[in-house]
Scaffold this motif. Structure first.
Motif, mmCIF file in Angstrom:
data_model
loop_
_atom_site.group_PDB
_atom_site.id
_atom_site.type_symbol
_atom_site.label_atom_id
_atom_site.label_comp_id
_atom_site.label_asym_id
_atom_site.label_seq_id
_atom_site.Cartn_x
_atom_site.Cartn_y
_atom_site.Cartn_z
ATOM 1 N N LYS A 143 11.125 2.999 -4.712
ATOM 2 C CA LYS A 143 10.822 2.702 -3.317
ATOM 3 C C LYS A 143 10.266 3.945 -2.633
ATOM 4 N N GLY A 144 9.130 3.755 -1.959
ATOM 5 C CA GLY A 144 8.515 4.860 -1.244
ATOM 6 C C GLY A 144 7.674 5.786 -2.103
ATOM 7 N N ALA A 145 7.572 5.481 -3.404
ATOM 8 C CA ALA A 145 6.811 6.341 -4.314
ATOM 9 C C ALA A 145 5.311 6.160 -4.092
ATOM 10 N N TYR A 146 4.558 7.174 -4.456
ATOM 11 C CA TYR A 146 3.100 7.097 -4.399
ATOM 12 C C TYR A 146 2.619 6.001 -5.347
ATOM 13 N N MET A 147 1.743 5.125 -4.883
ATOM 14 C CA MET A 147 1.341 3.960 -5.664
ATOM 15 C C MET A 147 -0.104 4.006 -6.136
ATOM 16 N N GLY A 148 -0.761 5.159 -6.006
ATOM 17 C CA GLY A 148 -2.097 5.297 -6.556
ATOM 18 C C GLY A 148 -3.168 4.616 -5.726
ATOM 19 N N ILE A 149 -4.287 4.336 -6.382
ATOM 20 C CA ILE A 149 -5.473 3.795 -5.722
ATOM 21 C C ILE A 149 -5.481 2.273 -5.804
ATOM 22 N N SER A 150 -5.544 1.606 -4.651
ATOM 23 C CA SER A 150 -5.683 0.148 -4.606
ATOM 24 C C SER A 150 -7.140 -0.179 -4.314
ATOM 25 N N PHE A 151 -7.773 -0.919 -5.202
ATOM 26 C CA PHE A 151 -9.200 -1.187 -5.035
ATOM 27 C C PHE A 151 -9.497 -2.068 -3.825
ATOM 28 N N HIS A 152 -8.517 -2.863 -3.384
ATOM 29 C CA HIS A 152 -8.814 -3.696 -2.222
ATOM 30 C C HIS A 152 -8.922 -2.864 -0.939
ATOM 31 N N LYS A 153 -8.489 -1.601 -0.998
ATOM 32 C CA LYS A 153 -8.729 -0.686 0.119
ATOM 33 C C LYS A 153 -10.052 0.029 -0.149
ATOM 34 N N MET A 154 -11.111 -0.716 0.004
ATOM 35 C CA MET A 154 -12.425 -0.278 -0.473
ATOM 36 C C MET A 154 -12.983 0.919 0.276
ATOM 37 N N TYR A 155 -12.489 1.142 1.486
ATOM 38 C CA TYR A 155 -12.983 2.273 2.263
ATOM 39 C C TYR A 155 -12.070 3.496 2.133
ATOM 40 N N ASN A 156 -11.069 3.380 1.258
ATOM 41 C CA ASN A 156 -10.176 4.512 0.999
ATOM 42 C C ASN A 156 -10.255 4.958 -0.462
ATOM 43 N N ILE A 157 -11.249 4.456 -1.184
ATOM 44 C CA ILE A 157 -11.333 4.683 -2.626
ATOM 45 C C ILE A 157 -11.681 6.135 -2.949
ATOM 46 N N HIS A 158 -12.271 6.825 -2.008
ATOM 47 C CA HIS A 158 -12.653 8.232 -2.175
ATOM 48 C C HIS A 158 -12.444 8.913 -0.820
ATOM 49 N N PRO A 159 -11.957 10.145 -0.812
ATOM 50 C CA PRO A 159 -11.680 10.798 0.479
ATOM 51 C C PRO A 159 -12.907 10.988 1.367
ATOM 52 N N LEU A 160 -14.113 10.923 0.782
ATOM 53 C CA LEU A 160 -15.336 11.076 1.574
ATOM 54 C C LEU A 160 -15.999 9.737 1.874
ATOM 55 N N THR A 161 -15.304 8.649 1.570
ATOM 56 C CA THR A 161 -15.836 7.306 1.830
ATOM 57 C C THR A 161 -15.046 6.641 2.946
ATOM 58 N N ASN A 162 -15.749 6.211 3.980
ATOM 59 C CA ASN A 162 -15.171 5.379 5.037
ATOM 60 C C ASN A 162 -16.295 4.495 5.570
ATOM 61 N N ARG A 163 -15.989 3.669 6.538
ATOM 62 C CA ARG A 163 -17.011 2.738 7.029
ATOM 63 C C ARG A 163 -18.244 3.474 7.554
ATOM 64 N N ASP A 164 -18.028 4.572 8.246
ATOM 65 C CA ASP A 164 -19.153 5.315 8.816
ATOM 66 C C ASP A 164 -20.005 5.963 7.722
ATOM 67 N N SER A 165 -19.365 6.552 6.704
ATOM 68 C CA SER A 165 -20.138 7.226 5.660
ATOM 69 C C SER A 165 -20.893 6.220 4.797
ATOM 70 N N VAL A 166 -20.311 5.040 4.580
ATOM 71 C CA VAL A 166 -21.017 3.998 3.828
ATOM 72 C C VAL A 166 -22.228 3.509 4.630
ATOM 73 N N LYS A 167 -22.016 3.292 5.915
ATOM 74 C CA LYS A 167 -23.123 2.853 6.777
ATOM 75 C C LYS A 167 -24.235 3.895 6.784
ATOM 76 N N SER A 168 -23.856 5.161 6.864
ATOM 77 C CA SER A 168 -24.842 6.243 6.868
ATOM 78 C C SER A 168 -25.590 6.322 5.541
ATOM 79 N N PHE A 169 -24.882 6.089 4.435
ATOM 80 C CA PHE A 169 -25.503 6.126 3.111
ATOM 81 C C PHE A 169 -26.630 5.107 3.007
#
Length: 347
Positions: A143-169
């Motif tokens: 409980k409370g442990a780090y759970m790694g990368i969830s692909f359904h969080k598509m804008y959190n998949i990389h620390p430099l990826t968010n909605r704004d950076s994808v839109k800019s790309f």
């Protein structure tokens, strides 16, 4: 170039000093490791893998999760082997280097890239994916442990990826991408956002997220090793099958015979519900978008991504079209081979 090589050797000297004292070693290149800096190292006639992790991808929490998972799979006596983390002289599973980078040494696994050239090999690939998924369904998260990368969080998949950076790309493409490809991506994102399917109703577990032939090892006609746990994370359990199914669709050029063999092998060791089958399209979309977003993050980190990005978006469009065209056949095969029953205790 020479200064860079000397610097790299100094980095490896620093890592090795945490594991061995005054050891002579040789380094060899590896055919994998595009995300991290990876080498084969030989010390005292033994070979190991030594790796300096991409600072944007791997955190201490991620390394500790990978160490726990591989140790669990090793103790579970699975049909496949996984790289095991060596302990440093201080008993740690990894090294924090002077510049803050993370590094580690693991066991070296023998083997070659498996093939998907016939029915028997497709069955074995399916069985491997099914066994891996079943084993991970038995891994208990604290409980409370780090759970790694969830692909359904598509804008959190990389620390430099968010909605704004994808839109800019997409507004300022660094390489040529056809208008049709851009329109297709936007259509897929819109369809995901407008989907009324609730991912929370699906069974969740740790997922490898990258069980492709390229991350497996084989010997004597068997699949003997699983590599590359960088994208391990909690996700829908059915995501593992979705990703590997899309892989065999690509690798087999949509051969229904090989795909059926794959699902037969998978279903021998792992089952799912008909509710999960209904999420195949959505999970496929989430998977491909997550990978594209990862590449966008890598672009902002300074990597050259044109080749993998264009390959992945082309594969995305082909697979979505193929799945739509063959939806009835795939659903029939899933119900035939992978459907859980009342007496089935698979998770």
């Amino acid at each position: 170039m020479m200064k860079r090589q000397e610097s790299m050797n100094c980095n490896f000297d620093e890592i090795i000093s945490h594991y061995f004292k005054n050891a002579d070693y040789t380094l060899e290149a590896v055919p994998f490791g595009l995300t991290n800096t990876t080498k084969v190292i030989e010390i005292n006639k033994q070979r190991f893998i030594i790796r300096i992790y991409n600072s944007h991808i791997k955190t201490i929490d991620g390394l500790e999760l990978e160490s726990q998972v591989t140790a669990f799979l090793h103790k579970a006596k699975a049909s496949f082997k996984v790289p095991i983390f060596l302990h440093t002289c201080n008993g740690e599973d990894y090294v924090v280097m002077r510049d803050g980078s993370l590094a580690a040494m693991t066991t070296f696994l023998e083997g070659k890239l498996p093939q998907l050239s016939d029915m028997d090999k497709a069955v074995k690939f399916g069985r491997l994916v099914g066994e891996f998924s079943f084993r991970m369904s038995e891994f208990l998260m604290k409980k409370g442990a780090y759970m790694g990368i969830s692909f359904h969080k598509m804008y959190n998949i990389h620390p430099l990826t968010n909605r704004d950076s994808v839109k800019s790309f997409f507004a300022n493409l660094p390489f040529e991408l056809t208008a049709e490809r851009c329109t297709f991506y936007q259509a897929m994102i819109t369809e995901i956002d407008n989907s009324h399917l609730d991912l929370e109703v699906l069974p969740q577990q740790l997922v490898h997220h990258d069980l492709l032939i390229y991350n497996l090892l084989g010997e004597s006609g068997k699949i003997t090793g699983v590599l590359d746990f960088d994208f391990m994370g909690m996700d829908a359990a059915f995501m593992e099958l979705t990703i590997s199914l899309n892989h065999i669709i690509q690798e087999s050029s949509g051969s229904l015979d090989l795909i059926e063999a794959f699902l037969q092998g998978y279903g021998n060791v792992r089952k799912h519900s008909s509710i999960e089958f209904g999420y195949l399209r959505l999970l496929t979309q989430i998977y491909f978008v997550a990978v594209l977003h990862f590449y966008i993050g890598q672009h902002y980190a300074g990597a050259a991504i044109e080749s993998p990005f264009t390959f992945m978006i082309d594969q995305f469009e082909r697979n979505i079209s193929w799945l739509a065209e063959h939806d009835v056949q795939i659903q029939q095969l899933l119900h035939k081979y992978v459907m859980e029953t009342n007496t089935d205790h698979s998770k």
